[in-house]
Design a protein around this motif. Structure first.
Motif, mmCIF file in Angstrom:
data_model
loop_
_atom_site.group_PDB
_atom_site.id
_atom_site.type_symbol
_atom_site.label_atom_id
_atom_site.label_comp_id
_atom_site.label_asym_id
_atom_site.label_seq_id
_atom_site.Cartn_x
_atom_site.Cartn_y
_atom_site.Cartn_z
ATOM 1 N N GLU A 217 -33.844 58.465 -91.605
ATOM 2 C CA GLU A 217 -34.434 57.243 -92.138
ATOM 3 C C GLU A 217 -35.319 56.575 -91.098
ATOM 4 N N ALA A 219 -36.527 52.598 -90.352
ATOM 5 C CA ALA A 219 -36.361 51.190 -90.715
ATOM 6 C C ALA A 219 -37.495 50.399 -90.064
ATOM 7 N N HIS A 243 -37.131 59.013 -95.729
ATOM 8 C CA HIS A 243 -36.755 57.797 -96.450
ATOM 9 C C HIS A 243 -37.031 56.582 -95.570
ATOM 10 N N LYS A 245 -37.188 52.231 -95.190
ATOM 11 C CA LYS A 245 -36.788 50.927 -95.700
ATOM 12 C C LYS A 245 -37.328 49.834 -94.781
ATOM 13 N N TYR A 259 -34.709 46.979 -105.224
ATOM 14 C CA TYR A 259 -35.064 47.662 -103.996
ATOM 15 C C TYR A 259 -34.298 47.138 -102.782
ATOM 16 N N THR A 260 -33.354 46.248 -102.976
ATOM 17 C CA THR A 260 -32.692 45.608 -101.841
ATOM 18 C C THR A 260 -31.230 46.015 -101.722
ATOM 19 N N ASN A 270 -35.499 48.743 -99.452
ATOM 20 C CA ASN A 270 -35.984 50.109 -99.533
ATOM 21 C C ASN A 270 -37.409 50.106 -100.065
ATOM 22 N N HIS A 273 -37.791 52.792 -104.830
ATOM 23 C CA HIS A 273 -36.551 52.941 -105.589
ATOM 24 C C HIS A 273 -36.569 54.292 -106.303
#
Length: 472
Positions: A217, A219, A243, A245, A259-260, A270, A273
């Motif tokens: 991921e 962030a 992915h 976010k 999305y949260t 995120n 979705h």
């Protein structure tokens, strides 16, 4: 099986559904035994008006019904962030609704002979059983994560208060199984440490780090003054297929609710979705794929046989044409089709689109391409798990490398299994048609997936998808 469970959360979630089904059966049987085979009654052998067979036949409805309720109450979502208290509360809510529905249905159908006391015993036992399995699975997950399994590796882009808060929560909750690899920021010197998490370099280093494909991921934790670069960074991350976010520097910056995530009061947003990342959604779709592909292979077997004979008799070369395509999580696989062209050099076929009047297409090939019969062998790809019946069409690696540089968000299509048909195909985007139009359709499908949408696409394929003017 154990090695797979250690490496991926989705196997725990699938196991969780199976365990819940077994718990429902076991607690129902235990409730029946307590009610009718123990000292609960004066007559230990008394079973009321109904036979044992009728009592246990209701499990055919109770098991799927309770599993659906568990899903609706969020009991099969990832356990990385959710608290044990919240899970137990949702177990109680799910079982309470199940109890009300069970008794309500019995009154509606006027079935007065099923023991109400047995139902209440089942209600209590099932809450204990399902809560117990969740506690057990959490302990197993913690054990595996202490040994380094089932971990997720994350990189933070931007040094801000949000980044520090995120790291704080990761450190306070090792059971989540997250490892922060480091931080990229343009304003903080390289080597700066925050709770053993190091600033690795500037945001520009993303172009070097992302191709290594070692992250689960990204962030985005930019400080507010750097939000002007947000669009560029998101585009870079999504091009890699990792992915992504967004964790805002100020908690007031929150987009739409789907999305949260709530990370102990810290909003985690995120970027995209994807309903099919939900395990139950993915399992349900896979079951439909298996049943549907078996049915299709049987139904179309005469056409498959006749087509194979015609191809063999009219042109030299193999009946089945295999071509490398890019599928789920950017993995390559061999896609099957009936051969509709003359045999050519593999290096040539990788780089060329089929256009109107293409001389490489055989006479039989022209017919089976126009009617989409050449695609029927892909039902075997569906059985293997490389493809789904419905999804974005897979592309050749050569074109994937080209399009991911030219078309924003192109790589998002690889977050779901590719399909034989899809929203783009029934919208007319087949063959030599707009790639950007296809991607818009694919993104709509990915973000708005439901089982109903899949059924709609399969139904419309019968009328719009098989014969198409762009299928050369």
């Amino acid at each position: 099986m154990i090695s797979l469970i250690k490496d991926n959360q989705k196997y725990f979630n699938r196991l969780h559904v199976v365990l819940d089904g077994l718990v429902i059966i076991a607690t129902y049987a235990l409730a029946w035994y307590v009610r009718f085979q123990t000292g609960f009654n004066n007559d230990a052998e008394f079973t009321g008006v109904l036979s044992t067979r009728i009592y246990f036949s209701t499990l055919l409805y109770i098991v799927p019904g309770y599993l659906i309720l568990n899903y609706l109450f969020g009991l099969y979502t990832s356990k990385r962030y959710s608290s044990m208290q919240r899970d137990i509360a949702n177990v109680i809510k799910s079982n309470t609704v199940g109890l009300i529905l069970f008794i309500g249905i019995l009154y509606i159908i006027r079935q007065n002979h099923i023991s109400r006391s047995m139902i209440f015993i089942f209600y209590a036992f099932n809450i204990i059983g399902q809560a117990g399995t969740r506690i057990l699975i959490r302990k197993v997950l913690r054990t595996f994560r202490k040994k380094g399994y089932n971990m997720k590796y994350i990189l933070l882009v931007g040094y801000s208060r949000a980044a520090e808060q995120y790291i704080d929560r990761i450190m306070q909750n090792p059971q989540w199984g997250y490892v922060v690899r480091g931080i990229l920021d343009d304003h903080i010197p390289r080597g700066t440490m925050y709770k053993n998490v190091k600033v690795l370099g500037t945001i520009g280093n993303l172009e070097i780090i992302l191709p290594e494909n070692k992250l689960d991921e990204i962030a985005i934790t930019l400080s507010l003054k750097d939000y002007e670069y947000l669009e560029e960074i998101v585009g870079m991350c999504e091009k890699s297929g990792v992915h992504t976010k967004f964790i805002p520097d100020y908690n007031s910056v929150i987009p739409s609710k789907p999305y949260t995530e709530d990370l102990n009061g810290l909003p985690v947003i995120n970027i995209r979705h994807v309903p099919l990342t939900n395990t139950l959604n993915a399992v349900a779709k896979r079951c439909v794929d298996i049943v549907g592909s078996v049915f299709a292979i049987i139904l179309f077997s005469p056409i498959l046989l006749i087509t194979a004979i015609l191809i063999k008799c009219t042109s030299k070369g193999p009946v089945i044409f295999k071509q490398e395509r890019v599928g789920l999580h950017n993995r390559k696989f061999q896609m099957y089709k009936f051969r509709s062209m003359r045999v050519q050099d593999p290096s040539d076929e990788k780089k060329a689109w089929t256009t109107k009047g293409d001389t490489r297409v055989t006479p039989i090939g022209r017919i089976i391409r126009h009617t989409s019969i050449d695609e029927l062998p892909q039902f075997f790809n569906v059985l293997k798990g490389d493809m789904s019946i419905v999804g974005p069409r897979p592309e050749r690696p050569y074109f994937v490398e080209q399009y991911k540089e030219e078309i924003p968000r192109y790589m998002i299509k690889h977050q779901v299994r590719p399909g034989i048909t899809g929203w783009a195909q029934i919208s007319g985007y087949r063959g030599d048609s707009s790639i950007k139009g296809r991607i818009e359709c694919d993104l709509y499908y990915i973000e708005n997936w439901t089982m109903g949408l899949d059924i709609k696409i399969m139904f419309l394929t019968l009328f719009k998808g098989f014969i198409n003017k762009n299928a050369y």
